[in-house]
Design a protein around this motif. Sequence first.
Motif: not given
Length: 218
Positions: A36-56
Amino acid sequence: ESWREEVALADRVIVNSAWSRDCLVKEGVPEGKLEVVPLVYGESAAAGRVKGEVKGEVFRVLFLGQINLRKGVGRLLEAMRLLGDEPVELTLAGPSEIDPEAWGDLPKVRWVGPVPRSAVGRVYADADVFILPTLSDGYALTQLEAMASGLRVIASRRCGAAVTDGVNGWLLEDEEPATIAAAILRARDGVRGGEVELPRFGIGDLGRVLTGGGAGAG
């Protein structure tokens, strides 16, 4: 027959998830050959973004990928029918192998067609949750893309393990329409603001696997 001959000749067969490994074992491939060799996902792209609560008032569900039966879209459409008047909208993004008439009676389902790579970020940003009710996927990189964009993910168990139930999304017990509908409602009531935990598998992890060090991702 040629595929089985190739497998028989191979010393190692590389797969990208535990799901893929287990499927091949059921097809008779010796487990000792599988790595098993999982997909590589780069650190720069995988930094994560904070998303707010559901609006509307409307809960926005996104499916992005090949729109076909293998990805569970038929069952997802049936789930939308079960949701009826619930304030839930589904966006289908990607090329479709299904006749659009399949959702012609569902006013809360919108198909935007194939999305260019430059516009994918905007599609994720417009959603409240990502859904992948797939019947079989080796891994499904869209899970990681969605999490990196700040979305929690509703996913089946028939693909690479990216979702930790109740942490960065919700795992479906099965792929029945009623189960999918219930998961969407659970996600609507459970989505909160804050950073989404993203499973990382970088180039260093890949190196350890290829040199015999092993990896923990599935």
